[in-house]
Motif scaffolding. Structure first.
Motif, PDB file in Angstrom:
ATOM      1  N   THR A  99       0.836  -1.053   0.074  1.00  0.00           N
ATOM      2  CA  THR A  99      -0.055  -0.148   0.166  1.00  0.00           C
ATOM      3  C   THR A  99       0.805   1.368   0.002  1.00  0.00           C
ATOM      4  OG1 THR A  99      -0.232  -0.117   2.325  1.00  0.00           O
ATOM      5  CG2 THR A  99      -1.646  -1.009   1.066  1.00  0.00           C
ATOM      6  N   HIS A 100       2.075   1.306   0.558  1.00  0.00           N
ATOM      7  CA  HIS A 100       2.841   2.474   0.602  1.00  0.00           C
ATOM      8  C   HIS A 100       3.807   2.458  -0.503  1.00  0.00           C
ATOM      9  CE1 HIS A 100       1.053   1.981   4.653  1.00  0.00           C
ATOM     10  NE2 HIS A 100       1.234   3.311   4.685  1.00  0.00           N
ATOM     11  N   GLY A 101       4.035   3.575  -1.105  1.00  0.00           N
ATOM     12  CA  GLY A 101       5.047   3.493  -2.183  1.00  0.00           C
ATOM     13  C   GLY A 101       5.269   5.170  -2.786  1.00  0.00           C
ATOM     14  N   TRP A 102       6.365   5.133  -3.838  1.00  0.00           N
ATOM     15  CA  TRP A 102       6.568   6.142  -4.453  1.00  0.00           C
ATOM     16  C   TRP A 102       6.815   6.164  -5.791  1.00  0.00           C
ATOM     17  CZ3 TRP A 102       7.904  10.048  -0.633  1.00  0.00           C
ATOM     18  CH2 TRP A 102       7.863   9.649   0.613  1.00  0.00           C
ATOM     19  N   VAL A 103       6.416   7.070  -6.652  1.00  0.00           N
ATOM     20  CA  VAL A 103       6.842   7.407  -7.981  1.00  0.00           C
ATOM     21  C   VAL A 103       7.650   8.659  -8.172  1.00  0.00           C
ATOM     22  CG1 VAL A 103       5.272   5.711  -8.850  1.00  0.00           C
ATOM     23  CG2 VAL A 103       4.615   8.064  -8.848  1.00  0.00           C
ATOM     24  N   VAL A 104       8.499   8.833  -8.898  1.00  0.00           N
ATOM     25  CA  VAL A 104       9.376   9.898  -9.356  1.00  0.00           C
ATOM     26  C   VAL A 104       9.263  10.305 -10.813  1.00  0.00           C
ATOM     27  CG1 VAL A 104      10.717   9.822  -7.253  1.00  0.00           C
ATOM     28  CG2 VAL A 104      11.491   8.800  -9.563  1.00  0.00           C
ATOM     29  N   GLY A 105       9.180  11.590 -10.963  1.00  0.00           N
ATOM     30  CA  GLY A 105       9.159  11.955 -12.470  1.00  0.00           C
ATOM     31  C   GLY A 105       9.271  13.894 -12.507  1.00  0.00           C
ATOM     32  N   GLY A 106       8.431  14.019 -13.413  1.00  0.00           N
ATOM     33  CA  GLY A 106       8.605  15.314 -13.627  1.00  0.00           C
ATOM     34  C   GLY A 106       7.128  15.956 -14.203  1.00  0.00           C
ATOM     35  N   ILE A 107       6.966  17.282 -13.661  1.00  0.00           N
ATOM     36  CA  ILE A 107       5.755  18.054 -14.162  1.00  0.00           C
ATOM     37  C   ILE A 107       6.086  19.354 -14.858  1.00  0.00           C
ATOM     38  CG2 ILE A 107       5.202  18.998 -12.050  1.00  0.00           C
ATOM     39  CD1 ILE A 107       2.313  18.429 -12.534  1.00  0.00           C
ATOM     40  N   GLY A 108       5.441  19.982 -15.630  1.00  0.00           N
ATOM     41  CA  GLY A 108       5.510  21.277 -15.971  1.00  0.00           C
ATOM     42  C   GLY A 108       5.217  21.526 -17.686  1.00  0.00           C
ATOM     43  N   LEU A 120       6.096  11.617  -5.880  1.00  0.00           N
ATOM     44  CA  LEU A 120       4.679  11.342  -5.409  1.00  0.00           C
ATOM     45  C   LEU A 120       4.779  10.137  -4.494  1.00  0.00           C
ATOM     46  CD1 LEU A 120       3.338  11.708  -9.083  1.00  0.00           C
ATOM     47  CD2 LEU A 120       3.264  13.370  -7.166  1.00  0.00           C
ATOM     48  N   PHE A 121       3.864  10.458  -3.422  1.00  0.00           N
ATOM     49  CA  PHE A 121       3.599   9.216  -2.201  1.00  0.00           C
ATOM     50  C   PHE A 121       2.284   8.779  -2.193  1.00  0.00           C
ATOM     51  CE2 PHE A 121       2.596   8.065   2.047  1.00  0.00           C
ATOM     52  CZ  PHE A 121       3.473   7.063   2.334  1.00  0.00           C
ATOM     53  N   THR A 122       1.953   7.578  -1.927  1.00  0.00           N
ATOM     54  CA  THR A 122       0.834   7.118  -1.807  1.00  0.00           C
ATOM     55  C   THR A 122       0.698   6.108  -0.464  1.00  0.00           C
ATOM     56  OG1 THR A 122      -1.096   5.510  -2.673  1.00  0.00           O
ATOM     57  CG2 THR A 122       1.056   4.909  -3.169  1.00  0.00           C
ATOM     58  N   ALA A 123      -0.211   6.175   0.209  1.00  0.00           N
ATOM     59  CA  ALA A 123      -0.493   5.178   1.344  1.00  0.00           C
ATOM     60  C   ALA A 123      -1.582   4.401   1.174  1.00  0.00           C
ATOM     61  CB  ALA A 123      -0.493   6.138   2.550  1.00  0.00           C
ATOM     62  N   ASN A 124      -2.107   4.221   0.026  1.00  0.00           N
ATOM     63  CA  ASN A 124      -3.352   3.453  -0.204  1.00  0.00           C
ATOM     64  C   ASN A 124      -3.220   2.730  -1.302  1.00  0.00           C
ATOM     65  OD1 ASN A 124      -3.775   5.671  -1.688  1.00  0.00           O
ATOM     66  ND2 ASN A 124      -5.694   6.445  -0.719  1.00  0.00           N
ATOM     67  N   GLY A 125      -2.108   2.278  -1.774  1.00  0.00           N
ATOM     68  CA  GLY A 125      -1.976   1.407  -3.169  1.00  0.00           C
ATOM     69  C   GLY A 125      -2.249   2.108  -4.157  1.00  0.00           C
ATOM     70  N   GLY A 126      -2.037   3.324  -4.226  1.00  0.00           N
ATOM     71  CA  GLY A 126      -2.079   4.148  -5.521  1.00  0.00           C
ATOM     72  C   GLY A 126      -3.556   4.885  -5.805  1.00  0.00           C
ATOM     73  N   LYS A 127      -4.429   4.770  -5.083  1.00  0.00           N
ATOM     74  CA  LYS A 127      -5.865   5.395  -5.177  1.00  0.00           C
ATOM     75  C   LYS A 127      -5.440   6.903  -5.060  1.00  0.00           C
ATOM     76  CE  LYS A 127      -8.166   1.452  -2.908  1.00  0.00           C
ATOM     77  NZ  LYS A 127      -8.841   0.953  -1.905  1.00  0.00           N
ATOM     78  N   THR A 128      -4.818   7.293  -4.277  1.00  0.00           N
ATOM     79  CA  THR A 128      -4.548   8.898  -4.102  1.00  0.00           C
ATOM     80  C   THR A 128      -3.000   9.100  -3.977  1.00  0.00           C
ATOM     81  OG1 THR A 128      -5.022   9.074  -1.681  1.00  0.00           O
ATOM     82  CG2 THR A 128      -6.675   9.544  -3.243  1.00  0.00           C
ATOM     83  N   TRP A 129      -2.682  10.377  -4.408  1.00  0.00           N
ATOM     84  CA  TRP A 129      -1.283  10.693  -4.559  1.00  0.00           C
ATOM     85  C   TRP A 129      -1.156  11.833  -4.047  1.00  0.00           C
ATOM     86  CZ3 TRP A 129       2.390   6.922  -5.739  1.00  0.00           C
ATOM     87  CH2 TRP A 129       1.933   5.811  -6.435  1.00  0.00           C
ATOM     88  N   GLU A 130       0.313  12.261  -3.207  1.00  0.00           N
ATOM     89  CA  GLU A 130       0.456  13.485  -2.702  1.00  0.00           C
ATOM     90  C   GLU A 130       1.797  13.803  -3.229  1.00  0.00           C
ATOM     91  OE1 GLU A 130       1.885  15.562   1.721  1.00  0.00           O
ATOM     92  OE2 GLU A 130       0.953  13.524   1.483  1.00  0.00           O
TER      93      GLU A 130
END
Length: 484
Positions: A99-108, A120-130
Motif C-alpha cells: 500500500t505504501h509507495g513512491w513514484v518520481v518524475g517531472g511536471i510542467g 509522489l507518495f501513496t499510502a493506499n495502494g495508488g488510489k490517491t497521491w501526494e
C-alpha cells in the motif's frame, strides 16, 4: 526490473508492442502485454512488493499521458490510474509494501526543457497521491526531473535528478516528509544524472552522461564518502550507470548497470586502486562511430516471419522504423540508415541505439555520431582553416619545430606552407592522438589552457575536436597515415 523472490519477477519495457514480462521460475518469461490497460503506454519503473502485487509507472516521454498501473492477482487483471494531474513524465517506482509507495518524475510541460521534479507518495495502494515537493520551497530549474529513487531505511532516501546542464540529487532524512536539493560538485562537472546508489548514509554514487552530453558524453560517475557534503570523480565504478542494486551481503555488495554490468566487491584497503576514466574507457569495447550513414547487419534465418529494425535516441524515443518486413528474405543482409527521422529531418549528432528484431528475438547496438561531416570532409575543412590562419601564423613560430616526413626537425613556421604536412607532423610528434581529443595535447594544453588559448574562434576549436575524434584523417594521405 523487480523481483519479489528468487523466482518471481517482472520486467517492464518502454516499447508499446511488448511492455511487460513475468517469470515464476527465474528462467522462462511470459509476455503479459495482452492483459494490460492502454496506459501507461511504456513502462519505465516497476516495483513488486509481494508475490502477486505489482505497481508500474510510465511513461518517460512527457508528450504521452503519465499513468500508474497495478495488479493484486499476479497479472491476471490490472487497473490503470491516470497521473496526468500529478505529472507529465514518470520514471521510477518504489513500494515498501502493498500500500505504501513512491513514484518520481517531472511536471510542467510536454517537452523535457519545461519539466520540474515530482516525488509522489501513496499510502493506499495508488488510489490517491501526494507530491512531497509541492510546498518544499526548493527553487528547481526548468529542464530537471526525478529519475531514480532509493531508500536506505524508513528515514533516509535519495532521488537522482536528470538535467542536461546541471547535476543534483534530492535527500530526505525524515521518511520522505521533506526533501533537500543537493548539488553534485565533482571536478569533472557531471550532468544528466541517472543511477543513484548509497551503501550507507555516508557512502554513495551517482552515474550520469557527463559534461559532454549530448554530443560527446563520457558516462562519468560521481561519489561521496561524507554523506553528500563533498563529491569526487568516481569513474572507477563504471560508465553511463542507470541503476544500482545492493545485495546486502559480502563480498559482492552491489551491482550497477550502464555501459556494461559492474560488480562492487569488498577488498582490503591496501588492494584498492582507483582507475581513471581514460583507463576505464580503454578497457571497455569502444562504441563504433558513424558519420554520413550507419550500416546495420542482420542474419535472417530461413522461414522467418517478421524483421524489424528500429532506431532510438538517448532518451529511448523512437527516431525511425527503418525496416518492417513480413516474410523477410533470408540470409546476410545489410541496411543503411541515413540519420534521418520518420519525417526526413536530420537527426544531428550524438548517440543512437538500434534494435534488430527477428520474430521477437532482438539484438541491440549503440553507435556514436560525433559529427555531421565525414572524416575526410573534416580533414579538408582543417586544411582550409590552416590556410586561413597561415598568413598570421607565419609571422611567428620561428623557434618551434615538429618532426618532418623524413624524421628531421621541420620549423612550424615552414609547415604552414603545407597544411597537410603540418597536420601529419602534429600526429608524428604526439600532439594529436587520432580518435582521442581528450589526450591530444595540442587541443588540451596548447589551445585549451596554453599559449593559444582564445586565439582561435570557438567554431575552429570545435572543428579540430571533431577532426581528431573522427580519426584525424588527412586528405590525400589517408592510405599513408599508418606510417605516421
Amino acid at each position: 526490473m523487480s523481483f519479489s523472490s528468487a523466482k518471481d519477477g517482472w520486467i517492464g519495457s518502454i516499447t508499446r508492442r511488448q511492455r511487460l514480462w513475468k517469470t515464476t521460475d527465474g528462467k522462462t518469461w511470459n509476455d503479459m502485454t495482452p492483459k494490460l490497460q492502454p496506459q501507461p503506454s511504456a513502462i519505465c519503473g516497476i516495483s513488486s512488493p509481494s508475490k502477486n502485487v505489482v505497481f508500474a509507472s510510465g511513461t518517460q516521454y512527457p508528450s504521452r499521458e503519465a499513468a500508474v498501473m497495478h495488479t493484486a492477482d499476479g497479472g491476471e487483471t490490472w487497473n490503470s490510474v491516470s497521473m496526468a494531474a500529478h505529472a507529465n513524465l514518470l520514471i521510477d517506482t518504489h513500494f515498501t509494501d502493498d500500500t505504501h509507495g513512491w513514484v518520481v518524475g517531472g511536471i510542467g510541460g510536454t517537452t523535457y526543457d519545461r519539466l520540474k521534479p515530482v516525488v509522489l507518495f501513496t499510502a493506499n495502494g495508488g488510489k490517491t497521491w501526494e507530491d512531497r515537493l509541492r510546498n518544499s520551497g526548493i527553487n528547481f530549474p526548468r529542464g530537471e526531473w526525478g529519475w531514480k529513487i532509493q531508500f536506505l531505511d524508513d528515514r533516509v532516501g535519495f532521488v537522482s535528478l536528470e538535467n542536461d546542464t546541471a547535476a543534483a540529487i534530492l535527500k530526505t532524512t525524515d521518511g520522505g516528509q521533506t526533501w533537500k536539493r543537493i548539488e553534485i560538485t565533482d571536478p569533472q562537472g557531471n550532468v544528466n544524472l541517472e543511477g543513484i546508489g548509497f551503501l550507507d548514509e555516508m557512502t554513495g554514487w551517482v552515474g550520469g552522461w557527463g559534461s559532454g552530453f549530448p554530443s560527446n558524453p563520457l558516462g562519468t560517475t560521481s561519489g561521496t564518502a561524507d554523506g553528500v557534503a563533498t563529491w569526487s570523480d568516481a569513474n572507477d565504478v563504471g560508465r553511463f550507470i542507470n541503476r544500482f542494486r545492493f545485495t546486502g551481503s559480502e563480498p559482492i555488495v552491489a551491482y550497477a548497470s550502464g555501459g556494461t554490468i559492474y560488480q562492487c566487491i569488498v577488498t582490503p584497503e591496501t588492494e584498492h586502486a582507483r582507475i581513471s576514466l581514460a583507463a576505464r574507457r580503454a578497457a571497455e569495447t569502444p562504441l563504433p562511430l558513424a558519420w554520413e550513414s550507419l550500416a546495420i547487419e542482420a542474419q535472417v534465418p530461413e522461414n522467418a516471419m517478421r524483421l524489424t529494425i528500429t532506431i532510438f535516441d538517448p532518451r529511448q524515443t523512437l527516431v525511425k522504423i527503418l525496416v518492417d518486413e513480413k516474410s523477410p528474405n533470408p540470409g546476410s543482409r545489410t541496411f543503411k540508415w541515413d540519420f534521418k527521422n520518420e519525417g526526413g529531418a536530420e537527426t544531428g549528432i550524438g548517440h543512437f541505439m538500434y534494435r534488430v528484431s527477428i520474430d521477437g528475438e532482438a539484438t541491440t547496438g549503440m553507435i556514436a555520431r560525433p559529427g555531421l561531416a565525414s572524416p575526410a570532409e573534416l580533414g579538408a575543412r582543417v586544411v582550409e582553416m590552416i590556410e586561413r590562419y597561415a598568413p598570421l601564423a607565419r609571422r611567428s613560430h620561428d623557434e618551434l619545430v615538429l618532426p618532418g616526413a623524413d624524421g628531421t626537425p621541420a620549423t612550424l613556421k615552414s609547415l604552414f606552407n603545407t597544411p597537410r604536412e603540418l597536420m601529419a607532423a602534429l600526429i608524428r610528434g604526439g600532439w594529436v592522438v587520432p580518435g582521442a581529443p581528450d589526450r591530444s595535447m595540442f587541443l588540451v594544453a596548447i589551445i585549451g589552457t596554453g599559449p593559444m588559448q582564445g586565439e582561435l574562434a570557438q567554431v575552429d576549436v570545435d572543428l579540430l575536436s571533431e577532426w581528431i575524434t573522427a580519426g584525424a584523417v588527412i586528405p590525400g594521405l589517408e592510405s599513408d597515415q599508418r606510417s605516421l
